[in-house]
Each structure stands twice: as structure tokens, then as C-alpha cells.
Write a protein that holds these residues in place. Structure first.
Motif, PDB file in Angstrom:
ATOM      1  N   GLY A  41      -4.902   6.369  -8.276  1.00 16.41           N
ATOM      2  CA  GLY A  41      -4.473   5.368  -7.305  1.00 16.41           C
ATOM      3  C   GLY A  41      -3.068   4.864  -7.549  1.00 16.41           C
ATOM      4  N   TYR A  42      -2.506   5.149  -8.738  1.00 16.01           N
ATOM      5  CA  TYR A  42      -1.118   4.792  -9.005  1.00 16.01           C
ATOM      6  C   TYR A  42      -0.244   5.847  -8.330  1.00 16.01           C
ATOM      7  CZ  TYR A  42       3.122   3.659 -11.611  1.00 16.01           C
ATOM      8  OH  TYR A  42       4.404   3.307 -11.959  1.00 16.01           O
ATOM      9  N   SER A  43       0.546   5.430  -7.348  1.00 16.17           N
ATOM     10  CA  SER A  43       1.163   6.370  -6.423  1.00 16.17           C
ATOM     11  C   SER A  43       2.052   7.397  -7.120  1.00 16.17           C
ATOM     12  CB  SER A  43       1.965   5.614  -5.355  1.00 16.17           C
ATOM     13  OG  SER A  43       2.987   4.836  -5.939  1.00 16.17           O
ATOM     14  N   TRP A  44       2.812   6.964  -8.133  1.00 12.53           N
ATOM     15  CA  TRP A  44       3.712   7.895  -8.826  1.00 12.53           C
ATOM     16  C   TRP A  44       2.924   9.054  -9.432  1.00 12.53           C
ATOM     17  CZ3 TRP A  44       8.470   9.613  -9.788  1.00 12.53           C
ATOM     18  CH2 TRP A  44       8.708  10.318 -10.970  1.00 12.53           C
ATOM     19  N   ARG A 425      -7.091   0.055   5.931  1.00 15.35           N
ATOM     20  CA  ARG A 425      -5.862  -0.199   6.686  1.00 15.35           C
ATOM     21  C   ARG A 425      -4.695  -0.630   5.799  1.00 15.35           C
ATOM     22  NH1 ARG A 425      -5.233  -5.499   9.806  1.00 15.35           N
ATOM     23  NH2 ARG A 425      -3.244  -5.389  10.885  1.00 15.35           N
ATOM     24  N   ASN A 426      -4.916  -1.620   4.928  1.00  8.18           N
ATOM     25  CA  ASN A 426      -3.814  -2.094   4.085  1.00  8.18           C
ATOM     26  C   ASN A 426      -3.311  -0.993   3.165  1.00  8.18           C
ATOM     27  OD1 ASN A 426      -3.731  -4.638   5.173  1.00  8.18           O
ATOM     28  ND2 ASN A 426      -5.185  -5.492   3.713  1.00  8.18           N
ATOM     29  N   PHE A 427      -4.221  -0.205   2.646  1.00 11.43           N
ATOM     30  CA  PHE A 427      -3.831   0.894   1.763  1.00 11.43           C
ATOM     31  C   PHE A 427      -3.055   1.974   2.517  1.00 11.43           C
ATOM     32  CE2 PHE A 427      -5.103   5.161   0.139  1.00 11.43           C
ATOM     33  CZ  PHE A 427      -4.324   5.144  -1.010  1.00 11.43           C
ATOM     34  N   LEU A 428      -3.509   2.294   3.724  1.00 13.70           N
ATOM     35  CA  LEU A 428      -2.908   3.401   4.469  1.00 13.70           C
ATOM     36  C   LEU A 428      -1.712   2.974   5.318  1.00 13.70           C
ATOM     37  CD1 LEU A 428      -6.143   5.208   5.731  1.00 13.70           C
ATOM     38  CD2 LEU A 428      -4.573   6.019   3.960  1.00 13.70           C
ATOM     39  N   PHE A 429      -1.820   1.824   5.998  1.00 18.42           N
ATOM     40  CA  PHE A 429      -0.845   1.495   7.038  1.00 18.42           C
ATOM     41  C   PHE A 429      -0.280   0.083   6.940  1.00 18.42           C
ATOM     42  CE2 PHE A 429      -4.169   4.280   8.945  1.00 18.42           C
ATOM     43  CZ  PHE A 429      -3.423   5.445   8.988  1.00 18.42           C
TER      44      PHE A 429
END
Length: 851
Positions: A41-44, A425-429
């Protein structure tokens, strides 16, 4: 005979190729282990993993890729790392040897440099995301190579100065994590060069809220550089996306960075180190090793995997010119038109009748309003797939697909898509405006507008449908309710409970319960004459067998001994008698009307949830007749489907048709006569236009050729005089260049009007060039023609269009000599030649230029 050696040669050549092919085939399924320093879940690190996995699996589709998450963003003590070592040593003690290990980011790299030989002896290791590395230890290992993570701070600052040349100070945001310390060392190395241009201020690692307040107070002469801010001084961890959004919303100036996990969340850009590119580059090295190359022969890549990346929205926000960023930059979120981006997320498949009706209603409404947004459409297909792994994979797909897309609006249809997007929604958009339709039940509709959400509740009318059924069959004493335990079924049951107190007291209810389709068909076939059936939802039976709405309606209605009521349009035409019908088309139209208002600027707060969408009482005539329902029981307001046309109506239609045809024939004859008259007028008008100069109304060159030949023949036959004047306007170009072409046109019109004053009705004026005219003078001697030219010239010279400009005409005359008659073309050439000589003579006399 001579071909045998060639055949042997081919066999010998093929043998090693076959061996190599087999060897390659044996290497198709390598065992690969990835050590990830951080957490899922850590984007990097997610991007690094995506880069590694996609590249490895592309080269080796059958590869067994495993991942270990060390979670060292949140756990960094030596005791924890020692426990990890013990755990991994035990876990992999008796496991088959891996072909390759990837180490992602510094903690995993340091861990493996220290303990890899003990846990995974002689296994090649490829690292990436390395900010600093134990060089001495690395030199001792022959089976380790990889790619360094290079944060190009210097170039990022230089580009920032190109965009903000008035800047006087640099404000740096950084933390004390391993990543922060490593990048801080690079900043220190560059400090002398930076401070020669800017005052450098490094902010303390305050909590994010306090840091945002500090940033908000910065002046416009500031460049903000966001390095590593993953954990504050109190040890609180922050997601990079939250950090970037919070600081960007507070900052009065752009925020630059050197990592792409901040991108698309508020930073303007920079020379960004890409997690995906790091993973991809490491995987390319890994492929070389898996194909047999020694890690010792592959040097460490110290240039990183960087990309010049800028967000066009931020450039616009701060009025910065895109021309000032390097030409090799990638600019994202740029929109060359005013089209809005809308994502449509549908719960069901593209073949679903209800979904198609919603789409039709949306598209038709947009078209009528001349609105053509840029649309993205996704079908979740949750009638067939509802398990959590599927929804998780769907979330990942949407994240990957739309992470770089700037959406203006999201529209979801039906409960599954709505519930899914509420969670993701908050996670994606982020906080992108959200519209819904086809949703069966909301707990708190008023709460939604504060969350930037509104839409249309699927307000199907169960009570109205039952009341319509009781009016059709007043002898009814029992209602048999068919419903399943799907999301839709549960919402149906909740609504049914709400309306039960409004039913007549003499009506009893029986529920289908959880049953198979076969059992349900047997049940509905045996119902007595005082029962009616309400089909709410039956798309899944107790055996988990799934049906479409249309299939279930057909299968139940075919066996039913009593009429089946329903309240959705997709049941109509599939055996139900009807009901108060909710239409997907109407849902689509209603949500599209809301979308149009939002796209045109209305805030969602001004658009409350539509809780009563349109419904229409509708009955199927064929089913009414099947059950012998008297027409007197049918309300007048009901819409009837499949109603046959009566004999009288058929006769009236035929009569009206014949009368209409007769009237049409008479009208057509009249219209044809009028058409012929108008066509003749049109032909004359078009013929006139075809031979007329549009500016002056004079005849054109084509008319001149035709008419002059006729005049020459007539003059020869009747032995009458014929003269021709060739006229050229003086200084028209000077007028155009000085006063403009409107003044030039006025000069041309002045000349034509002057000619018309001095010629006869039968004389013909032709425009043969921009400033050249020919006058045809039948029955006119050359002396009279000369006089006409003289009068026209004097008339024009008296006009004052431009002080200092010499106005007038140069002219030449030709005439028909009956002793040696000239052709039409020769007459034009003679007049043209004399006109030219006159112009040259005037020029030599006055010493002026006549244009």
C-alpha cells in the motif's frame, strides 16, 4: 547426391539450436523472491514491485514471484530486524533455492548485504531504490549488483529557478528517516552551489498540520522543495499522497520534489525518481542474470531511473509558462480542449438490460444538451463476480488505469458500484464529485452532499405495484413474495417491510425464502386462484446458480398459475403482467441532468439527492388476456403494451391514410408546379450570377468572351460600327496599401458608377481583372468611345479618396474596321496595347509612378 552434405550441415546446425531452445524452455519458470523494505500500500514500493513483476513476468510468464514485506517504515529497531532475520532463516531453511532475489530500498538492501549469504547462500541479489550502500561490503560480494536511486536535487532546483526567476530563497522539507538522511547528505553536498543563488531554509520535521501552517505563511519569492517527509519528529507516519495534498493546498507557491510518489497529488513536478522505472531497470538486470550472465559482470547503475515530469494543472494554477520547462519533460494532465472527463462505473456487465437502459438515458440526455464529454466506462460485472479477491483486483486495475487521469466527475450505477466506490473513492480518486443512480436504499441521503456526493435513488414503487395488482384482481387474499438474498434482494426486503402497514388488513403474505429455481417453479404452479405473485428479485437461488433478471422472469412466469407482478422495466416482455415500473432509462436521464449541472458549475451542495425518480404504471395486454382480467378493472392511467388495434381503428387509419394520400398528391402537384416556376427563376438568377462580378455588378470575363463574339458577328452582318474601351484604374495598389482593401473596393465601385453615368443602356461593362474593365459599345464610333473614356477620367479625378494620390484611369480604344475586320480577341489585344502605351506615356510626362 549433391544435396546430402547440405542436409547434414542443416542437421548439425539445428542440433545446438535445439539444445539452446530446450535450455531456454527449462528457464521459463524461475523462482524469484522480492524483499520489500516497506509495507503493501506504500505507493513507492508498490510501483517498484509493479515494475519488477510486470517486467519479469513478461520475460518469464511462468515465473514464481514471491514478496516479503519488511514494514520498516513503521518498525526500525535492531531487535525487530534481528527477529526478521531469525524468522526468514527459519522460513527458508528447507525451501528450494531461489534463482534470484530482489532487494527494494535501503533497509532491505542493508539486511540482505548483511545476512543474505547466511539465509540464501550463493543466490544472486539485484537491488534498487538504494540511496546509500555499504560499498566495502558490496565489493566483497560477487553475486550482488543493482541500480542506485539518484535524487537529482540540483537539476530540479535549476528548473524551478527557470520557472520562478524572482525567487530569493529555497525552503526544504525533509525528515530523519534513512531515506531523508541519505537525500539530506546530497543536499549538503550541493549546498555551496545552492546558497550562491538562494537563501536555503530547512524546515524542522513538524507534524503535518503544523508544517502546512508554516508553508502557508511563505512569501511568493520562495521555492519549496519536498524531499522525504514520511515520518515527523514525533514518529507519526504519513502517506506520501496525504503529505503532498495537504502541503500543496496550503502553499502559496509551487512545490517541487524528486520522487514521483508525490506526483498527481499536488506537486508541480521536477526530476522525479520513479519507483516503477527503478523496478523495471532492476528487473532488466535480473533477466540478464536469469539468462546466464554473472552479476559480477554487471556494474552497478549509479544514474538512477529518473523522469522529467510536470503537472500542467499546477503550471496553470500558478500562471507558470510551460515554455520554461525543459523540452524533454513529460507534461501530464494537459487538456487541449474544454471536454470534461467522466468515469462511468457500472455494477453489472455491458449486456445487462438495466445497465444498457441507464447508458441510453445518459447518452440521449447529453446529446440533446449538446454535451459531449470525454468518457471512460467500466463494467464491474458483479452479477457474476462478487468475491473480495476480485474486487481487490478491480481496485488495483482502476488505480493503475486512472492514477494519471484528471477526472471531473464519477457516475456509478446500482448498489454494488456505489458501495464499492464509497470504500475506495478516496484511495482511487480523492474527493472527485460522485453521482449515483440505481441505488436501492440510503441510510442518510442528506449526509452525502457534504461528502461531494449526490444522485438518484432507485425509487421503485412496491406499494403502487401491489395496489395495481389488487385492483386488477380484487378477490386476492394472499401475495406470494419472490426474493433472493443478493444486495438488491436485501434492499427490496427492507423497502417491503416499510410498506406492509399500508396494505389491506385482509391480505396475507407468503415468502419464497431461499429456494432453488426448480422448487420455485413447482411452487408457483400450484398457487390458488386468490393469490398473486410479486417478483422482486431472483437472480441467485439456494444452489448459487445465477440468472439474469430476464431469465428469472421468464422461467417463473412460464410455470406460474397466477399473474406475476414486477416493478422493473427489464421484467416487462418476459411474462409478468406488469406493475408500477421503474425504468433504467429514466434513471439515466435523471442522473445525466444532474451531471450536466455539475459540469456547468453547480456545486453538489446545491443538488440534493433525488429520492423520487419517475415511475410509470404499465401492463402487458397479452398477459391480461391470459388470465382473463376484465378491462373494467384496468385503470385509465395505465400504459398498455402489446395492445392490438381494433377493427374500427384499423378502418379509421386506412381512411385517414387514403385522405392523406389524396391531399398529399394534390399538394405534390401544386408544389411541383410552384417548383417548376421557382426553378426557372432560380436558373435565370443563377445564370445572371454566373456571369456577374459580385462586387460591382458588372459582367465577368466569361460573359465578355461570349458577348463580344456575338457583337462582332452582328456588326459584320449589319455593317454597323463597334467600339471597345479597355480601362485600367490608376494607383489602386497604393490605395489598398495605404487605406486598406475596403477603400480600394470603394475606388472600384466609384469607377463603375462613373462609367454607368456615361454609357448607354445597351452598352456592356465587364470586369476582367482586379482593376481592369472593358466597355463594349455597339453602334458607336471610336470618337464617341474616346469621349466616354475622357468623361469617366475627369469624373474620377474630381473625387478625393486619398490626399496626394493621383486618381483616374488609363484607357485604350479599339474598333471594328469593316475593310479588314478583327476578331474579338484581336479587338481586346488592340485596346489593351493602346491602354498600356497611354499609361507609359503619362508616366514619362509626369515622372510619377502609376500603379
Amino acid at each position: 547426391m549433391y544435396h546430402i552434405p547440405y542436409l547434414l550441415l542443416l542437421i548439425l546446425l539445428a542440433m545446438p539450436l535445439q539444445v539452446r531452445a530446450q535450455t531456454s524452455q527449462e528457464q521459463k519458470a524461475p523462482q524469484v523472491l522480492i524483499f520489500n523494505s516497506y509495507h503493501k500500500g506504500y505507493s513507492w514500493s508498490d510501483q517498484i514491485l509493479t515494475g519488477i513483476e510486470s517486467t519479469i513476468l513478461h520475460a518469464f510468464p511462468g515465473a514464481d514471484v514471491r514478496v516479503e514485506y519488511m514494514d520498516t517504515k513503521r518498525n526500525t529497531s535492531d531487535q525487530y530486524l534481528n527477529q526478521l532475520f531469525s524468522f526468514y532463516r527459519e522460513k527458508y531453511h528447507n525451501q528450494p533455492k531461489f534463482d534470484l532475489i530482489f532487494a527494494c530500498d535501503d533497509n532491505a538492501i542493508d539486511f540482505l548485504l548483511k545476512w543474505a549469504e547466511e539465509i540464501f547462500p550463493s543466490t544472486p541479489v539485484v537491488f534498487c531504490g538504494a540511496n546509500s550502500i555499504d560499498t566495502k561490503r558490496l565489493q566483497q560480494l560477487t553475486n550482488v549488483t543493482g541500480i542506485m536511486e539518484y535524487a537529482d536535487i540540483g537539476r530540479t532546483i535549476n528548473i524551478a529557478l527557470e520557472l520562478q526567476p524572482e525567487a530569493t530563497k529555497l525552503v526544504v522539507i525533509n525528515d530523519t528517516t534513512i531515506t531523508g538522511r541519505n537525500v539530506g547528505e546530497e543536499l549538503t553536498r550541493l549546498a555551496p552551489d545552492i546558497t550562491s543563488k538562494l537563501e536555503m531554509i530547512i524546515l524542522p520535521d513538524l507534524p503535518l498540520k503544523a508544517l502546512a501552517e508554516t508553508v502557508a505563511r511563505l512569501d511568493k519569492q520562495t521555492i519549496i522543495l519536498l524531499l522525504a517527509y514520511l515520518r515527523d519528529g514525533n514518529g507519526t507516519y504519513y502517506d506520501p499522497e496525504i503529505t503532498a495534498r495537504t502541503l500543496s493546498s496550503a502553499a502559496p507557491v509551487p512545490i517541487y520534489s524528486v520522487w514521483d510518489f508525490y506526483f498527481n497529488h499536488g506537486i508541480i513536478g521536477g526530476v522525479l525518481t520513479s519507483g516503477y522505472l527503478q523496478g523495471e531497470a532492476a528487473a532488466e538486470i535480473g533477466i540478464r542474470i536469469l539468462e546466464g550472465e554473472s552479476p559480477a559482470q554487471i556494474p552497478v547503475d549509479r544514474n538512477g531511473a529518473n523522469i522529467l515530469l510536470y503537472d500542467y494543472r499546477q503550471l496553470q494554477r500558478f500562471n507558470l509558462s510551460i515554455e520554461n520547462i525543459p523540452r524533454d519533460s513529460v507534461v501530464r494532465n494537459i487538456n487541449y480542449n474544454e471536454q470534461k472527463n467522466i468515469l462511468f462505473l457500472h455494477s453489472y456487465s455491458s449486456e445487462n438490460f438495466w445497465t444498457r437502459a441507464i447508458i441510453h438515458g445518459i447518452e440521449e440526455t447529453f446529446t440533446r444538451q449538446n454535451l459531449f464529454p470525454n468518457t471512460f466506462t467500466e463494467f464491474m460485472d458483479t452479477k457474476r463476480y462478487t468475491d473480495k479477491p476480485y474486487l481487490h483486483a478491480l481496485t488495483q486495475m482502476l488505480q493503475r488505469k486512472y492514477t494519471q487521469t484528471n477526472l471531473d466527475l464519477i457516475v456509478v450505477s446500482d448498489d454494488n458500484a456505489y458501495n464499492f466506490i464509497l470504500k475506495q473513492r478516496n484511495f482511487l480518486f480523492g474527493n472527485t464529485p460522485l453521482l449515483f443512480c440505481g441505488v436501492n436504499y440510503l441510510n442518510n441521503a442528506q449526509w452525502l452532499t457534504a461528502q461531494n456526493i449526490t444522485g438518484v435513488i432507485e425509487s421503485y414503487d412496491i406499494l403502487g405495484t401491489l395496489q395495481l395488482g389488487l385492483q386488477l384482481l380484487p378477490e386476492t387474499e394472499k401475495i406470494f413474495i419472490i426474493n433472493d438474498d443478493t444486495t438488491t434482494g436485501k434492499a427490496n426486503m427492507q423497502r417491503l417491510q416499510e410498506i406492509l402497514p399500508k396494505l389491506p388488513g385482509n391480505i396475507s403474505l407468503e415468502y419464497s425464502g431461499l429456494t432453488s429455481m426448480q422448487e420455485l417453479q413447482q411452487k408457483v404452479a400450484t398457487l390458488d386462484s386468490k393469490t398473486i405473485i410479486l417478483l422482486m428479485s431472483f437472480t441467485k437461488d439456494k444452489d448459487n446458480y445465477r440468472f439474469s433478471f430476464e431469465e428469472s422472469a421468464r422461467m417463473i412466469s412460464e410455470k406460474a398459475s397466477r399473474p406475476v407482478l414486477g416493478f422493473w422495466d427489464f421484467y416487462l416482455g418476459n411474462g409478468i403482467i406488469g406493475g408500477v415500473i421503474t425504468s433504467g432509462y429514466d434513471q439515466g436521464k435523471t442522473v445525466a441532468a444532474l451531471a450536466i449541472r455539475i459540469l456547468r458549475g453547480d456545486p453538489i451542495s446545491s443538488l440534493p439527492v433525488v429520492e423520487q425518480s419517475p415511475v410509470t404504471p404499465t401492463l402487458d395486454y397479452d398477459i391480461l388476456k391470459r388470465f382473463n382480467i376484465p378491462s373494467g378493472n384496468i385503470p385509465a392511467s395505465v400504459q398498455l403494451l402489446n395492445e392490438p388495434t381494433s377493427f374500427l381503428k384499423q378502418y379509421q387509419t386506412l381512411t385517414y391514410t387514403i385522405l392523406t394520400i389524396i391531399i398529399l398528391l394534390i399538394s405534390l402537384i401544386s408544389l411541383q408546379a410552384i417548383k417548376i416556376i421557382l426553378q426557372k427563376r432560380t436558373h435565370r438568377r443563377l445564370a445572371k450570377l454566373a456571369e456577374t462580378d459580385p462586387l460591382t455588378g458588372a459582367k465577368n470575363r466569361e460573359y465578355l468572351k461570349r458577348q463580344l463574339s456575338i457583337m462582332v458577328e452582328n456588326a459584320k452582318i449589319h455593317n454597323t460600327p463597334l467600339s471597345l474601351c479597355y480601362i485600367d484604374l490608376d494607383n489602386l495598389k497604393f490605395i489598398n496599401d495605404t487605406l486598406g482593401h475596403n477603400a480600394g473596393d470603394s475606388y472600384i465601385l466609384l469607377t463603375v458608377n462613373s462609367i454607368r453615368k456615361h454609357v448607354r443602356v445597351d452598352d456592356v461593362i465587364c470586369r476582367v481583372g482586379g482593376d481592369e474593365f472593358i466597355i463594349l459599345l455597339p453602334n458607336c464610333e471610336k470618337e464617341k468611345a474616346l469621349e466616354v473614356c475622357r468623361q469617366v477620367n475627369e469624373d474620377i479625378q474630381r473625387r478625393d479618396i486619398l490626399p496626394g494620390a493621383s486618381l483616374g484611369i488609363s484607357s485604350g480604344i479599339s474598333w471594328l474596321d469593316h475593310t479588314t475586320p478583327s476578331t474579338a480577341g484581336e479587338l481586346i489585344e488592340q485596346a489593351d496595347s493602346r491602354m498600356y502605351r497611354e499609361k507609359m506615356a503619362r508616366k514619362s510626362q509626369t515622372g510619377t509612378t502609376i500603379l
